[in-house]
Design a protein around this motif. Sequence first.
Motif, short mmCIF file in Angstrom:
data_model
loop_
_atom_site.label_atom_id
_atom_site.label_comp_id
_atom_site.label_asym_id
_atom_site.label_seq_id
_atom_site.Cartn_x
_atom_site.Cartn_y
_atom_site.Cartn_z
N LEU A 165 -13.94 -1.50 1.45
CA LEU A 165 -12.94 -1.24 2.49
C LEU A 165 -12.97 0.20 3.00
CD1 LEU A 165 -9.88 -3.26 1.07
CD2 LEU A 165 -11.23 -3.78 3.12
N VAL A 166 -13.27 1.16 2.11
CA VAL A 166 -13.28 2.56 2.58
C VAL A 166 -14.43 2.81 3.55
CG1 VAL A 166 -12.17 3.47 0.51
CG2 VAL A 166 -14.68 3.38 0.60
N ARG A 167 -15.43 1.91 3.56
CA ARG A 167 -16.53 2.04 4.52
C ARG A 167 -16.26 1.25 5.80
NH1 ARG A 167 -20.87 4.55 2.29
NH2 ARG A 167 -20.81 4.85 0.03
N LEU A 168 -15.22 0.43 5.78
CA LEU A 168 -14.88 -0.37 6.95
C LEU A 168 -13.61 0.10 7.65
CD1 LEU A 168 -15.60 -3.86 5.34
CD2 LEU A 168 -16.98 -2.76 7.12
N LEU A 169 -12.75 0.83 6.92
CA LEU A 169 -11.49 1.33 7.48
C LEU A 169 -11.44 2.85 7.34
CD1 LEU A 169 -9.10 -1.32 5.85
CD2 LEU A 169 -10.11 -1.39 8.15
N SER A 170 -10.56 3.49 8.08
CA SER A 170 -10.49 4.95 8.10
C SER A 170 -9.42 5.46 7.12
CB SER A 170 -10.14 5.43 9.51
OG SER A 170 -8.79 5.08 9.82
N PRO A 171 -9.48 6.76 6.78
CA PRO A 171 -8.40 7.34 5.96
C PRO A 171 -7.02 7.17 6.60
CG PRO A 171 -10.28 8.83 6.02
CD PRO A 171 -10.57 7.72 6.99
N GLU A 172 -6.97 7.24 7.95
CA GLU A 172 -5.68 7.07 8.64
C GLU A 172 -5.13 5.66 8.44
OE1 GLU A 172 -8.36 8.40 9.92
OE2 GLU A 172 -7.82 10.41 10.62
N ASP A 173 -6.02 4.64 8.41
CA ASP A 173 -5.57 3.26 8.17
C ASP A 173 -4.90 3.14 6.80
OD1 ASP A 173 -6.55 2.33 10.61
OD2 ASP A 173 -8.53 1.88 9.77
N PHE A 174 -5.56 3.72 5.80
CA PHE A 174 -5.00 3.68 4.44
C PHE A 174 -3.72 4.51 4.36
CE2 PHE A 174 -9.36 2.41 3.38
CZ PHE A 174 -9.12 1.37 2.50
N GLY A 175 -3.69 5.63 5.05
CA GLY A 175 -2.51 6.48 5.02
C GLY A 175 -1.30 5.80 5.63
N ARG A 176 -1.50 5.15 6.78
CA ARG A 176 -0.38 4.44 7.43
C ARG A 176 0.10 3.28 6.56
NH1 ARG A 176 1.92 4.51 12.28
NH2 ARG A 176 2.90 2.62 13.10
N PHE A 177 -0.85 2.55 5.97
CA PHE A 177 -0.48 1.46 5.08
C PHE A 177 0.34 1.98 3.90
CE2 PHE A 177 -1.59 -0.79 1.10
CZ PHE A 177 -0.99 -2.01 1.36
N ALA A 178 -0.09 3.11 3.32
CA ALA A 178 0.62 3.68 2.17
C ALA A 178 2.04 4.07 2.54
CB ALA A 178 -0.14 4.89 1.63
N ILE A 179 2.22 4.62 3.74
CA ILE A 179 3.55 5.05 4.19
C ILE A 179 4.46 3.83 4.42
CG2 ILE A 179 4.82 6.15 6.08
CD1 ILE A 179 2.33 8.03 6.36
N ILE A 180 3.95 2.78 5.07
CA ILE A 180 4.74 1.56 5.30
C ILE A 180 5.08 0.89 3.98
CG2 ILE A 180 4.65 -0.78 6.26
CD1 ILE A 180 3.02 0.39 8.59
N GLN A 181 4.10 0.80 3.09
CA GLN A 181 4.32 0.22 1.77
C GLN A 181 5.39 1.00 1.00
OE1 GLN A 181 1.20 0.68 -1.25
NE2 GLN A 181 1.30 -1.51 -1.61
N ALA A 182 5.32 2.33 1.10
CA ALA A 182 6.30 3.16 0.41
C ALA A 182 7.70 2.92 0.95
CB ALA A 182 5.92 4.64 0.55
N ASP A 183 7.82 2.77 2.27
CA ASP A 183 9.14 2.55 2.89
C ASP A 183 9.74 1.23 2.41
OD1 ASP A 183 11.21 3.02 5.13
OD2 ASP A 183 10.40 1.03 5.61
N ILE A 184 8.96 0.15 2.45
CA ILE A 184 9.47 -1.16 2.03
C ILE A 184 9.80 -1.15 0.53
CG2 ILE A 184 8.86 -3.60 1.73
CD1 ILE A 184 7.17 -3.34 4.30
N SER A 185 8.93 -0.52 -0.25
CA SER A 185 9.16 -0.47 -1.70
C SER A 185 10.41 0.32 -2.05
CB SER A 185 7.95 0.15 -2.40
OG SER A 185 6.81 -0.66 -2.25
#
Length: 418
Positions: free
Chosen positions: A41-61
Amino acid sequence: MQKNFRDLKEFFSSEASRSANWLVSGGVLRAGIAFLANLALVRLLSPEDFGRFAIIQADISLVAAIVNFQTGPLIVQAPEEHLEPYQLSRYTGALIVETLLITGGGIITLWVLDLITLGAVVLLGSSLMSIWIDTEVKLYERNFEYKNITYVETTAHVLSRSFAVLGAFFGMGPLVLYLRKAIKQTIVFEGLRQLGGLTSLPFRWLSLKDWEIHIRRLSGFWADGLLERMFDRVTVMILGRVAGEETTGYFYQARRLAIIPNQILRPFSYRMAFNYFSNRISEDERYSTLWRGLAIEGGVLAILAAACWLLADPIVPWLFGEEWSSVVPMLIAMIGVIIGMPIFGTVQVYLKAIDKVTTFIVWGRGVQYTMIIIAASLAAIDLLNAGVLLSAGLSAGFIGGAIASWGVIHYHYSKVQK
């Protein structure tokens, strides 16, 4: 000495040992699959994609942590009479309210933070699924059916990770990160159904008296659960605010690597240990069992941490690509997470099992939060090194919290022995 060898022999031939073997084996396989999937996945998606996902996941959690009624842990610890239909409906009644609160709170906070996307809605929905499916798993788990649980959960993990990689490869983009959990929970539910492990949950709307009883049992568990979820999530949200999505993406990957030992050991050192300390071992044997477990755990983790320290620099850029080299200093700063996180969890469930959650909150969580507050303050001053500073804060929090909590346990045990 002979007694220690006899105790070890009895343990390795026991039901607990067989369950531990299944859980650790499943943990190793899941961690390996997660690592390989993430490598793709790190070769198919960007650091920004993972960063945004982490922020949304953190908010819901974070929303889920605030209104979490800790039904799973309470069910594992509950005496048999609390699982009769009328008593059990008290737990499911609390789950109904929890589901409604997370739905409303999640939508509102995502809207306020301008994070509402299709992926965010999917992740919120899968989090709501998890509340109910995890309750079914905990009811099944009470019977020490860890072999079947390992089969189901490992299958769900492998299939959901495989879907994410294939989806990203065929152009679905970062949406695959948000779909993984929904697919995993669906497979777990179907697996339990096939095993005959689903319980027909009774439903009723709780009275004020019911809430009074439930809250009395839940108070310490709720506070600890809230603080546990807040610790990582608030760290991610602070980093996202001060350093942006790219640095948060690097931090997310460093943390994923640092928690691999915990992913492998947690099914045994946390999940089964809580069930074991709560239901399968006498009060006199608890401390000696804890001490032996921590000694073995600490030795293995120290070796893994040393390997990470020596090999992180050449291996991470080689595996992930040079664009991910910023992960290396954060991962090295998380050496304390590698060692401290599993030990912290084992001490936590020991104190939960003996109804000393408040002791853990004061000493374990108190030290943990003190360390991350110091790290966040330094990160706000030195933005260029914010990721490394918060990584070091995570390490200091787990190591310091584990030492402080175990110190209190040892002090009280020594006092009783006198």
